[in-house]
Design a protein around this motif. Sequence first.
Motif, short mmCIF file in Angstrom:
data_model
loop_
_atom_site.label_atom_id
_atom_site.label_comp_id
_atom_site.label_asym_id
_atom_site.label_seq_id
_atom_site.Cartn_x
_atom_site.Cartn_y
_atom_site.Cartn_z
N ALA A 10 5.00 -5.41 0.31
CA ALA A 10 5.90 -5.88 0.58
C ALA A 10 6.39 -7.46 0.17
N ARG A 11 6.62 -8.22 -0.77
CA ARG A 11 6.40 -9.82 -0.70
C ARG A 11 7.19 -10.20 0.23
N ALA A 12 8.65 -9.88 0.32
CA ALA A 12 9.09 -10.63 1.12
C ALA A 12 9.77 -9.81 1.95
N LYS A 13 10.61 -10.87 3.17
CA LYS A 13 11.38 -9.97 3.86
C LYS A 13 13.09 -9.18 3.29
N GLY A 14 13.00 -8.11 3.22
CA GLY A 14 14.41 -6.59 2.45
C GLY A 14 13.86 -7.16 1.25
N ALA A 15 12.97 -7.23 0.39
CA ALA A 15 12.75 -6.82 -0.60
C ALA A 15 12.69 -5.95 -1.14
N ASP A 45 6.35 0.73 8.76
CA ASP A 45 6.20 -0.13 7.29
C ASP A 45 8.27 -1.07 7.06
N LEU A 46 8.85 0.07 7.52
CA LEU A 46 10.15 -0.54 7.23
C LEU A 46 10.40 -1.74 7.72
N HIS A 47 9.76 -1.72 9.13
CA HIS A 47 10.30 -2.41 10.14
C HIS A 47 9.22 -4.00 9.50
N TYR A 48 7.82 -3.47 8.98
CA TYR A 48 7.29 -4.68 8.22
C TYR A 48 7.87 -4.83 6.92
N PHE A 59 2.51 -8.29 2.49
CA PHE A 59 1.85 -7.04 3.21
C PHE A 59 1.57 -5.72 1.75
N LEU A 60 0.84 -4.91 2.78
CA LEU A 60 0.25 -3.56 1.83
C LEU A 60 0.07 -2.69 3.23
N LEU A 61 1.82 -1.85 2.79
CA LEU A 61 2.33 -0.89 3.42
C LEU A 61 1.41 0.13 3.89
N GLY A 62 1.64 0.89 4.83
CA GLY A 62 0.93 2.21 5.20
C GLY A 62 0.19 1.94 6.42
N HIS A 63 -0.10 3.01 6.97
CA HIS A 63 -0.37 3.63 7.83
C HIS A 63 -1.08 5.15 8.50
N GLU A 64 0.18 5.71 8.53
CA GLU A 64 0.02 7.49 9.40
C GLU A 64 -0.84 7.86 8.34
N ALA A 65 -2.21 7.84 7.59
CA ALA A 65 -3.20 8.69 6.85
C ALA A 65 -4.37 9.45 6.72
N THR A 336 7.06 16.05 0.32
CA THR A 336 5.54 14.68 -0.65
C THR A 336 5.97 14.11 -1.69
N ILE A 337 5.72 13.29 -1.79
CA ILE A 337 6.33 11.78 -3.02
C ILE A 337 5.33 11.50 -3.78
N ALA A 338 5.17 11.00 -4.55
CA ALA A 338 4.26 9.71 -5.02
C ALA A 338 4.56 8.85 -5.07
N LEU A 339 3.57 7.27 -4.87
CA LEU A 339 3.79 6.08 -4.42
C LEU A 339 4.49 5.61 -4.83
N ALA A 340 5.01 6.07 -5.95
CA ALA A 340 6.18 4.67 -6.06
C ALA A 340 7.04 5.57 -6.10
N ASP A 341 7.53 6.16 -4.88
CA ASP A 341 8.92 6.80 -4.62
C ASP A 341 9.37 6.63 -3.03
N VAL A 342 7.94 5.83 -2.43
CA VAL A 342 7.72 5.25 -1.32
C VAL A 342 9.43 4.29 -1.12
N GLU A 343 10.36 3.15 -1.99
CA GLU A 343 11.57 2.49 -1.35
C GLU A 343 12.84 3.62 -1.17
N LYS A 344 12.61 4.26 -2.61
CA LYS A 344 13.22 5.76 -2.02
C LYS A 344 13.38 6.09 -1.08
N ALA A 345 11.81 6.57 -0.14
CA ALA A 345 12.04 7.27 1.15
C ALA A 345 12.42 6.26 2.08
#
Length: 361
Positions: A10-15, A45-48, A59-65, A336-345
Amino acid sequence: MAQQVQGVIARAKGAPVTIETIIVPDPGPGEAVVKVQACGVCHTDLHYREGGINDEFPFLLGHEAAGVVESVGEGVTEVAPGDYVILNWRAVCGQCRACLRGRPQYCFNTHNAKQKMTLTDGTELSPALGIGAFAEKTLVAAGQCTKVDPSASPAAAGLLGCGVMAGLGAAINTGEVGRGDSVAVIGCGGVGNAAVVGARLAGAAKIIAVDIDDKKLETARSLGATHTVNSRSTDAVEAVRELTGGFGADVVIDAVGRPETYEQAFYARDLAGTVVLVGVPTPEMRLDLPLLDVFGRGGSLKSSWYGDCLPSRDFPMLIDLYLQGRLDLDAFVTETIALADVEKAFERMHQGDVLRSVVVF
């Protein structure tokens, strides 16, 4: 030797988030590199991404791992390469005033890896909750790795790293739900439904799920709620009282974290009952309650930090219950999704029809 892997940034707020190459350094003293097998998409992660935590982009997102330890740095004794672990954001220090009083679940000096992961141009990344697990590999403090039985599915096990543990712990650890208690849970997303499951595990006789979405209430009933209340059409306080002989519930858990839901929780509990706040408010929220009511109703008003869990104690125990068939963690994995699907999630979160989307590597 430092490694290059793909991660969600996540590079910028809301992007919208992007998939980029990140540099993971070799672990230093007290650190570990973990090969991530699965990571849940949590609302935090969405809050971040929305700048709701802080503004330390990117941010490098993700933490429930959950994943496997690949390498460890000097002095690490907690885990070894090859260990199957759940990542946590409470690496206790053992030296602060809470730890020295025998209350490490409240550690005031939890720590993360000292080195920084970076983008290929050297830009330092802020890992979500000190973890950053929407990546093929991540660098963490060794104390953030909790070894568990490798038979557990990574997609299910990783959810104990945040949301499911927060809800379960709010009921069992913070609320101290006991056999025969009545419990009301306000807000039936992932955390709230985990509180429902926690109340059931603790032996509650009556578990009342409250939400404004019938689909979420159906899920809560499937996970152990004995009664449901749609507070869009029904007064939640009156409904909880009616279901508890006119008295209110012994424990009420607010899994939303808004002034209006906290007020509902406060008045829906029995005299000398307990309110647990596990939903996270935003900074501008304020609460107005008559101080005489706070005094007159007695009981306890508690906040639950990470379900007041101690990962080294709670994660292995809960995984054992999962493997025994007594804790259905799989029920929390909607897709279950792929890494590229986080925005859709993130978009699906607003539709209210997922408990967790889980990235599987």
